[in-house]
Design an enzyme around this catalytic site. Structure first.
Site, PDB file in Angstrom:
ATOM      1  N   GLU A  82       0.881  -1.156   0.000  1.00  0.00           N
ATOM      2  CA  GLU A  82       0.000   0.000   0.000  1.00  0.00           C
ATOM      3  C   GLU A  82       0.924   1.213   0.000  1.00  0.00           C
ATOM      4  O   GLU A  82       1.783   1.315   0.880  1.00  0.00           O
ATOM      5  CB  GLU A  82      -0.826  -0.042   1.291  1.00  0.00           C
ATOM      6  CG  GLU A  82      -2.122   0.684   1.194  1.00  0.00           C
ATOM      7  CD  GLU A  82      -2.872   0.675   2.523  1.00  0.00           C
ATOM      8  OE1 GLU A  82      -2.683  -0.245   3.329  1.00  0.00           O
ATOM      9  OE2 GLU A  82      -3.646   1.625   2.732  1.00  0.00           O
ATOM     10  N   ARG A 317       5.177 -13.158   9.615  1.00  0.00           N
ATOM     11  CA  ARG A 317       5.820 -11.895   9.302  1.00  0.00           C
ATOM     12  C   ARG A 317       7.141 -11.812  10.049  1.00  0.00           C
ATOM     13  O   ARG A 317       7.353 -12.509  11.038  1.00  0.00           O
ATOM     14  CB  ARG A 317       4.932 -10.720   9.656  1.00  0.00           C
ATOM     15  CG  ARG A 317       4.548 -10.638  11.130  1.00  0.00           C
ATOM     16  CD  ARG A 317       3.570  -9.512  11.400  1.00  0.00           C
ATOM     17  NE  ARG A 317       4.160  -8.215  11.232  1.00  0.00           N
ATOM     18  CZ  ARG A 317       3.750  -7.295  10.353  1.00  0.00           C
ATOM     19  NH1 ARG A 317       2.726  -7.556   9.558  1.00  0.00           N
ATOM     20  NH2 ARG A 317       4.343  -6.131  10.275  1.00  0.00           N
ATOM     21  N   LYS A 327       4.542   0.672   9.388  1.00  0.00           N
ATOM     22  CA  LYS A 327       4.715   1.945   8.695  1.00  0.00           C
ATOM     23  C   LYS A 327       4.162   3.103   9.524  1.00  0.00           C
ATOM     24  O   LYS A 327       4.744   4.179   9.566  1.00  0.00           O
ATOM     25  CB  LYS A 327       4.005   1.898   7.343  1.00  0.00           C
ATOM     26  CG  LYS A 327       4.840   1.241   6.266  1.00  0.00           C
ATOM     27  CD  LYS A 327       4.122   1.239   4.939  1.00  0.00           C
ATOM     28  CE  LYS A 327       3.167   0.092   4.833  1.00  0.00           C
ATOM     29  NZ  LYS A 327       2.519  -0.077   3.539  1.00  0.00           N
TER      30      LYS A 327
HETATM   31  P1  ATP Z   1       2.507  -2.013   7.816  1.00  0.00           P
HETATM   32  O1  ATP Z   1       1.740  -2.614   8.952  1.00  0.00           O
HETATM   33  O2  ATP Z   1       3.908  -1.677   8.156  1.00  0.00           O
HETATM   34  O3  ATP Z   1       1.774  -0.931   7.111  1.00  0.00           O
HETATM   35  P2  ATP Z   1       1.551  -3.744   5.852  1.00  0.00           P
HETATM   36  O4  ATP Z   1       1.560  -5.221   5.909  1.00  0.00           O
HETATM   37  O5  ATP Z   1       0.261  -3.056   6.050  1.00  0.00           O
HETATM   38  O6  ATP Z   1       2.658  -3.205   6.819  1.00  0.00           O
HETATM   39  P3  ATP Z   1       1.671  -3.439   3.053  1.00  0.00           P
HETATM   40  O7  ATP Z   1       2.165  -2.311   2.250  1.00  0.00           O
HETATM   41  O8  ATP Z   1       0.229  -3.720   3.027  1.00  0.00           O
HETATM   42  O9  ATP Z   1       2.171  -3.200   4.527  1.00  0.00           O
HETATM   43  O10 ATP Z   1       2.508  -4.757   2.775  1.00  0.00           O
HETATM   44  C1  ATP Z   1       2.995  -5.173   1.533  1.00  0.00           C
HETATM   45  C2  ATP Z   1       3.451  -6.602   1.670  1.00  0.00           C
HETATM   46  O11 ATP Z   1       4.524  -6.693   2.592  1.00  0.00           O
HETATM   47  C3  ATP Z   1       2.352  -7.507   2.199  1.00  0.00           C
HETATM   48  O12 ATP Z   1       2.258  -8.625   1.349  1.00  0.00           O
HETATM   49  C4  ATP Z   1       2.793  -7.897   3.564  1.00  0.00           C
HETATM   50  O13 ATP Z   1       2.437  -9.200   3.850  1.00  0.00           O
HETATM   51  C5  ATP Z   1       4.317  -7.745   3.492  1.00  0.00           C
HETATM   52  N1  ATP Z   1       4.853  -7.389   4.813  1.00  0.00           N
HETATM   53  C6  ATP Z   1       4.605  -6.289   5.529  1.00  0.00           C
HETATM   54  N2  ATP Z   1       5.234  -6.323   6.718  1.00  0.00           N
HETATM   55  C7  ATP Z   1       5.911  -7.498   6.749  1.00  0.00           C
HETATM   56  C8  ATP Z   1       6.753  -8.150   7.723  1.00  0.00           C
HETATM   57  N3  ATP Z   1       7.041  -7.584   8.891  1.00  0.00           N
HETATM   58  N4  ATP Z   1       7.257  -9.357   7.407  1.00  0.00           N
HETATM   59  C9  ATP Z   1       7.002  -9.923   6.216  1.00  0.00           C
HETATM   60  N5  ATP Z   1       6.217  -9.382   5.273  1.00  0.00           N
HETATM   61  C10 ATP Z   1       5.668  -8.191   5.523  1.00  0.00           C
HETATM   62 MG    MG Z   2      -1.318  -2.403   5.195  1.00  0.00          MG
END
Ligand code: ATP
Ligand code: MG
Length: 618
Positions: A82, A317, A327
């Site tokens: 995102e 994760r 983020k």
């Molecule tokens: P945040 O909570 O930091 O916003 P998010 O998962 O909402 O993280 P996205 O931009 O939606 O962030 O994630 C893009 C991809 O990265 C997703 O497929 C997610 O599964 C993966 N991802 C995000 N954080 C992790 C993590 N800590 N370990 C492994 N994969 C991750």
């Molecule tokens: Mg997200």
């Protein structure tokens, strides 16, 4: 938004060129350790689960892909960020995983901006994500298509699919308030209660849904819900909302829409339009998988999506000690000026790690080493540091730097070497020059009457076992001469201002007989004549708590007040010519990188990347 993906199929029908998947990053020949995802993929390839899939050159519906050729990509994965912040080390794991699997199995990995939420996205983030993926060494490019995809390009299809669900009796408009819906959803022990609007006919639902689309209802007045099972033990199947009314300007579609799809509805559709095979996400989506499969089955039934559909798989994760990977929380650190910016070298963002001196190879190695599992755990920060050390040990040029300088005067220099004489010295630039290299690269510097040494390398009264400078002891100035300490001079307060020694003639490193004089230690130094002042930023962990935000803790409370110390150091002349972003080993001190933003040859700035494994001996 600077990137324009090709039009999606089902709305336009481009005539795609013959597609062949491109290679991604440098595939290593080494045998990769297996994991459950590799096993699933290998089994699918063996069974030919996706062998009948077709690919029309761009994302699209069933009819679009039916017009295409057999998919030349054996598997399709995706990385779907995102664009609402900078990517962090957890995303790096996901990028290496998804692009790495595609590379290893003759597939393609799509970069897709998951921008269905109109309020949070920003072009700055889009560009930074593109940079991060490319810097890590991966590419989403396929013949005829070099653009990333963006989910908002699928809004038309998502709307069409919603109408199809309504017509098939799989969705209805619910006008209950949010509170009523919450209460009627039930909980783990209690089945939900049907909404009074659940029995509306498809025709009624279609008419109201179109009114929603045309802006005839207020934000929040109603939602479109999937019609599944209010008594399901999986609460996610109790008629989840799939469309909501939200008057918000979207960065890609502007004001074209006042209704937006919910993430859980949008995401499976995005995967299916792109003909993914393996949709890999983090464990928190495990409970969503039944809805994912339900939606796929319904949309295949109404002939909108191609069969077989993608399947979702979950992995744990990344949790890294002393680091936060959210983020939102990282944004808080930036916005509240706890760090200088998203690329502050203490940040676990990809831009921060890069500025800290991390290399793409070290992050790829890290992702490989930690592997993928199905259960949550914490990875020790030292694992990440170890991967960087391993990479830099072979690649980083060596150099000497004095971080806490005191002047050493070679009292007999003028007499034995000649007044004002500067003796040229060389040392290898690399500790392990590549094999077969005819003339290994050398660093050049000089030694004269005065050199800088570390304050801690002199003790007037040596503690037991101390092998460095003290009156009467001999040491080697690394790459220079053996010297014998004679004492020191002090100021009125008793502080040491100079260390005094005599140079021992005929002991220059690399000359015949230089090792006839035995010493127990060699110390690092920089000549006063050639030395260059440099700002050295000594970074430490940003948090004192190994799990700064676990269990809802306030991570700001464990901020390390000493996570940055700025030193004025003296470095050997070769280091002043560093390119911004170039990695070095400062002998005995650790790995440092010339700062990407602030370093210049007239004002050198180095960041500590990681210390050396072995601590400096006595
Ligand atoms: P945040 O909570 O930091 O916003 P998010 O998962 O909402 O993280 P996205 O931009 O939606 O962030 O994630 C893009 C991809 O990265 C997703 O497929 C997610 O599964 C993966 N991802 C995000 N954080 C992790 C993590 N800590 N370990 C492994 N994969 C991750
Ligand atoms: Mg997200």
């Amino acid at each position: 938004m600077p990137v324009r993906p090709p039009k999606i199929g089902g709305m336009s029908h481009p005539n795609p060129p013959q597609n062949k998947p491109t290679a991604n990053a440098a595939a290593t020949d080494a045998v990769k350790p297996s994991n459950f995802l590799r096993q699933i993929i290998e089994s699918d390839l063996e069974k030919g689960t996706y062998a009948s899939r077709r690919w029309a050159g761009s994302p699209g519906d069933a009819a679009h892909h039916a017009s295409g050729q057999p998919d030349p990509a054996k598997i399709r994965t995706r990385f779907p960020p995102e664009p609402n912040g900078y990517l962090h080390v957890g995303h790096a794991k996901s990028i290496c995983l998804n692009f790495g699997l595609a590379r290893d199995y003759g597939g393609v990995c799509h970069l897709r901006f998951d921008d269905t939420n109109p309020e949070k996205e920003d072009t700055e983030y889009v560009n930074s994500i593109i940079d991060a993926v490319q810097w890590l060494g991966f590419s989403w490019a396929q013949p005829g298509n070099n653009q990333p995809y963006q989910a908002s390009d699928y809004f038309d299809f998502m709307y069409r699919a919603a109408e199809a669900l309504i017509e098939a009796g799989y969705a209805y408009v619910d006008e209950q308030s949010a509170e009523e819906m919450g209460v009627n959803r039930g909980d783990f022990g209690k089945p939900g209660v049907d909404s009074p609007y659940r029995a509306r006919t498809p025709a009624e639902n279609l008419a109201i849904f179109r009114q929603m689309k045309h802006g005839q209802h207020a934000d929040g007045a109603m939602v479109l819900r999937a019609k599944i099972d209010m008594a399901s033990p999986n609460i996610n199947l109790r008629d989840p909302a799939i469309y909501r009314i939200r008057r918000a300007t979207h960065h890609n579609t502007g004001d074209a829409w006042c209704i937006y799809p919910m993430y859980t509805y949008a995401h499976p559709i995005e995967d299916a339009l792109e003909q993914l095979t393996h949709s890999i996400c983090t464990l928190e989506f495990e409970d969503q998988r039944p809805f994912y499969d339900w939606l796929m089955a319904c949309l295949i039934e109404v002939d909108l999506l191609a069969n077989p559909p993608p399947r979702q798989y979950e992995f744990a994760r990344l949790n890294l000690t002393y680091v936060i990977t959210s983020k939102r929380k990282l944004a808080q650190l930036v916005n509240e000026n706890k760090v200088s910016a998203w690329d502050d070298p203490r940040m676990p963002t990809i831009v921060g790690l890069r500025r800290r001196g991390y290399t793409p190879a070290s992050l790829q190695q890290f992702a490989e080493r930690i592997g993928v599992t199905k259960s949550d755990s914490w990875i020790d920060y030292a694992t990440l540091e170890g991967c960087l050390r391993e990479d830099l040990e072979l690649k980083a040029h060596r150099g000497m730097a004095v971080l806490n300088p005191v002047k050493l005067v070679l009292v007999n220099w003028d007499e034995v070497m000649g007044a004002g004489h500067l003796e040229p010295c060389t040392q290898p630039a690399l500790a392990h020059p590549p094999e077969g290299e005819p003339t290994p690269a050398l660093r050049h510097f000089t030694i004269g009457k005065e050199v800088w040494i570390e304050r801690e390398d002199f003790e007037e009264v040596p503690p037991k076992g101390y092998k460095r400078l003290f009156p009467g002891n001999k040491v080697r100035l690394k790459g220079g001469y053996v010297i014998e300490c004679t004492g020191c001079s002090k100021d009125d307060t008793g502080a040491i201002t100079q260390v005094l020694a005599n140079v021992v003639p005929d002991t220059k490193s690399g000359t015949p007989g230089s090792d006839l004089v035995k010493v127990k230690a060699a110390i690092t130094w920089v000549g006063v004549a050639g030395g260059v002042n440099a700002e050295v930023r000594m970074y430490d962990r940003l948090f004192l708590d190994a799990q700064p935000d676990a269990g809802g803790k306030d991570f700001l409370e464990s901020l390390n007040p000493n996570s940055l110390r700025v030193l004025t150091a003296i470095v050997e002349p070769s280091l002043a010519n560093a390119m911004p972003g170039q990695n070095f080993q400062f002998e005995r001190h650790g790995y440092f990188v010339a700062d990407r933003s602030d370093h210049s040859s007239t004002k050198p700035v180095f960041n500590l990347s990681v210390g050396l494994k072995d601590s400096w001996g006595k």
